[in-house]
Design a protein around this motif. Structure first.
Motif, PDB file in Angstrom:
ATOM      1  N   ALA A  23       0.839  -1.202   0.000  1.00 20.57           N
ATOM      2  CA  ALA A  23       0.000   0.000   0.000  1.00 20.57           C
ATOM      3  C   ALA A  23       0.872   1.249   0.000  1.00 20.57           C
ATOM      4  O   ALA A  23       1.918   1.301   0.648  1.00 20.57           O
ATOM      5  CB  ALA A  23      -0.917   0.004   1.217  1.00 20.57           C
ATOM      6  N   ARG A  24       0.434   2.255  -0.750  1.00 18.41           N
ATOM      7  CA  ARG A  24       1.177   3.514  -0.811  1.00 18.41           C
ATOM      8  C   ARG A  24       1.081   4.246   0.515  1.00 18.41           C
ATOM      9  O   ARG A  24       0.014   4.356   1.109  1.00 18.41           O
ATOM     10  CB  ARG A  24       0.595   4.392  -1.930  1.00 18.41           C
ATOM     11  CG  ARG A  24       1.316   5.718  -2.100  1.00 18.41           C
ATOM     12  CD  ARG A  24       0.782   6.424  -3.339  1.00 18.41           C
ATOM     13  NE  ARG A  24      -0.606   6.824  -3.163  1.00 18.41           N
ATOM     14  CZ  ARG A  24      -0.989   7.993  -2.669  1.00 18.41           C
ATOM     15  NH1 ARG A  24      -0.083   8.874  -2.253  1.00 18.41           N
ATOM     16  NH2 ARG A  24      -2.268   8.283  -2.562  1.00 18.41           N
ATOM     17  N   ARG A  25       2.235   4.737   0.981  1.00 17.44           N
ATOM     18  CA  ARG A  25       2.244   5.493   2.228  1.00 17.44           C
ATOM     19  C   ARG A  25       1.537   6.823   2.016  1.00 17.44           C
ATOM     20  O   ARG A  25       1.808   7.547   1.060  1.00 17.44           O
ATOM     21  CB  ARG A  25       3.681   5.738   2.678  1.00 17.44           C
ATOM     22  CG  ARG A  25       3.776   6.503   3.994  1.00 17.44           C
ATOM     23  CD  ARG A  25       5.217   6.789   4.343  1.00 17.44           C
ATOM     24  NE  ARG A  25       5.289   7.585   5.559  1.00 17.44           N
ATOM     25  CZ  ARG A  25       6.420   8.065   6.048  1.00 17.44           C
ATOM     26  NH1 ARG A  25       7.571   7.834   5.422  1.00 17.44           N
ATOM     27  NH2 ARG A  25       6.404   8.780   7.149  1.00 17.44           N
ATOM     28  N   ARG A  26       0.651   7.160   2.924  1.00 18.28           N
ATOM     29  CA  ARG A  26      -0.105   8.392   2.794  1.00 18.28           C
ATOM     30  C   ARG A  26       0.735   9.586   3.201  1.00 18.28           C
ATOM     31  O   ARG A  26       1.540   9.519   4.120  1.00 18.28           O
ATOM     32  CB  ARG A  26      -1.373   8.332   3.656  1.00 18.28           C
ATOM     33  CG  ARG A  26      -2.324   7.248   3.170  1.00 18.28           C
ATOM     34  CD  ARG A  26      -3.669   7.316   3.847  1.00 18.28           C
ATOM     35  NE  ARG A  26      -4.516   6.249   3.342  1.00 18.28           N
ATOM     36  CZ  ARG A  26      -5.209   6.309   2.215  1.00 18.28           C
ATOM     37  NH1 ARG A  26      -5.154   7.394   1.481  1.00 18.28           N
ATOM     38  NH2 ARG A  26      -5.941   5.308   1.824  1.00 18.28           N
ATOM     39  N   THR A  27       0.534  10.688   2.500  1.00 22.14           N
ATOM     40  CA  THR A  27       1.287  11.907   2.767  1.00 22.14           C
ATOM     41  C   THR A  27       0.470  12.827   3.660  1.00 22.14           C
ATOM     42  O   THR A  27      -0.624  12.492   4.100  1.00 22.14           O
ATOM     43  CB  THR A  27       1.604  12.643   1.451  1.00 22.14           C
ATOM     44  OG1 THR A  27       0.380  13.186   0.914  1.00 22.14           O
ATOM     45  CG2 THR A  27       2.204  11.696   0.426  1.00 22.14           C
ATOM     46  N   GLY A  28       1.014  14.030   3.901  1.00 22.84           N
ATOM     47  CA  GLY A  28       0.328  14.996   4.747  1.00 22.84           C
ATOM     48  C   GLY A  28      -0.884  15.628   4.116  1.00 22.84           C
ATOM     49  O   GLY A  28      -1.554  16.449   4.751  1.00 22.84           O
ATOM     50  N   THR A  29      -1.193  15.285   2.861  1.00 22.13           N
ATOM     51  CA  THR A  29      -2.390  15.833   2.223  1.00 22.13           C
ATOM     52  C   THR A  29      -3.360  14.739   1.776  1.00 22.13           C
ATOM     53  O   THR A  29      -4.391  15.056   1.190  1.00 22.13           O
ATOM     54  CB  THR A  29      -2.013  16.690   0.993  1.00 22.13           C
ATOM     55  OG1 THR A  29      -1.271  15.901   0.060  1.00 22.13           O
ATOM     56  CG2 THR A  29      -1.175  17.885   1.415  1.00 22.13           C
ATOM     57  N   ASP A  30      -3.055  13.488   2.035  1.00 22.35           N
ATOM     58  CA  ASP A  30      -3.940  12.385   1.654  1.00 22.35           C
ATOM     59  C   ASP A  30      -4.967  12.108   2.746  1.00 22.35           C
ATOM     60  O   ASP A  30      -4.708  12.317   3.928  1.00 22.35           O
ATOM     61  CB  ASP A  30      -3.141  11.112   1.405  1.00 22.35           C
ATOM     62  CG  ASP A  30      -2.345  11.171   0.116  1.00 22.35           C
ATOM     63  OD1 ASP A  30      -2.732  11.956  -0.771  1.00 22.35           O
ATOM     64  OD2 ASP A  30      -1.341  10.455   0.007  1.00 22.35           O
ATOM     65  N   MET A  31      -6.121  11.600   2.337  1.00 29.00           N
ATOM     66  CA  MET A  31      -7.149  11.177   3.290  1.00 29.00           C
ATOM     67  C   MET A  31      -7.572   9.746   2.985  1.00 29.00           C
ATOM     68  O   MET A  31      -7.589   9.326   1.822  1.00 29.00           O
ATOM     69  CB  MET A  31      -8.371  12.092   3.221  1.00 29.00           C
ATOM     70  CG  MET A  31      -8.145  13.479   3.779  1.00 29.00           C
ATOM     71  SD  MET A  31      -9.694  14.416   3.908  1.00 29.00           S
ATOM     72  CE  MET A  31      -9.059  15.990   4.508  1.00 29.00           C
TER      73      MET A  31
END
Length: 235
Positions: free
Chosen positions: A2-10
């Motif tokens: 799974a792609r690691r979520r960034t500070g702008t992902d929900m």
């Protein structure tokens, strides 16, 4: 993997809960808050001043937004600390851009709105005179966090995956409309709609800072600073 979520992902759950929080902010609470507070006064034989109502209103919004987007706030805070200097630099650029573009939009507004008074600004000034500390708490701290989380974090951040242009346009128009629609409805005066122009440019600048910083706190800082400077100039 799974792609690691960034500070702008929900996450999907945050998108659902964030949508509910946005609907509460834009439509439900503005229409139900006054009857709700009136009912509380009758039920408990209380008299709630405007400053108490305003503070309670924004504390409720703040709590609901934080609860809906708790995981997102954690990720975006970590992203801020990872890129703090870049974020602060973007805030500085955004502040310069805000006042430059805002001057232009203000002149356009004067032509388009025919001298229409900004009722939102007048309401804030009136509250400053009656309850300055509560107004500063709301305008400088609570409102920027709630509005940036919903308009930049939720609307802009999620629409950007499909279209950057649509993300900029939708988040800025919703942000602008939120500041005027209640006055349009209450006064039954569509001529007040051009006042939205005053808020479109700030919405675009804050979205730009959010995108460049890759975390929410850049646009929150800019929003809070702009409001603080406006309050300071009004004192």
């Amino acid at each position: 993997m799974a792609r690691r979520r960034t500070g702008t992902d929900m996450t999907r759950t945050e998108i659902i809960l964030g949508g509910a929080a946005l609907a509460l902010y834009l439509v439900v609470l503005p229409l139900t808050a006054e009857p709700l507070f009136d009912g509380i006064e009758r039920l408990f034989a209380l008299s709630l001043g405007e400053d108490v109502r305003d503070a309670a209103y924004y504390y409720i919004l703040f709590a609901l937004t934080a609860a809906a987007l708790w995981g997102y706030f954690g990720r975006t805070t970590r992203a801020f600390f990872d890129h703090a200097w870049r974020t602060l630099g973007n805030v500085g650029l955004g502040l310069v851009a805000f006042y430059g573009i805002n001057e232009l939009s203000w002149r356009i507004l004067r032509m388009a709105a025919g001298g229409q008074v900004n009722l939102n600004d007048q309401a804030i000034l009136a509250r400053m005179g009656d309850a300055p500390r509560t107004t500063i708490l709301i305008v400088v701290f609570l409102a920027p966090v709630v509005e940036e989380a919903l308009f930049r974090g939720y609307v802009f951040g999620n629409l950007r995956e499909y279209s950057r242009a649509a993300a900029y346009l939708a988040s800025s128009l919703l942000f602008a409309g939120m500041h005027v629609w209640q006055f349009v409805v209450l006064q039954h005066n569509l001529a007040y709609l051009p006042v939205m122009l005053q808020y479109v440019a700030p919405g675009l600048v804050m979205a730009w800072v959010y995108e460049r910083s890759e975390n929410l706190w850049g646009s929150v800082l800019l929003h809070g600073m702009v409001n603080a400077l406006a309050v300071w100039s009004a004192l």
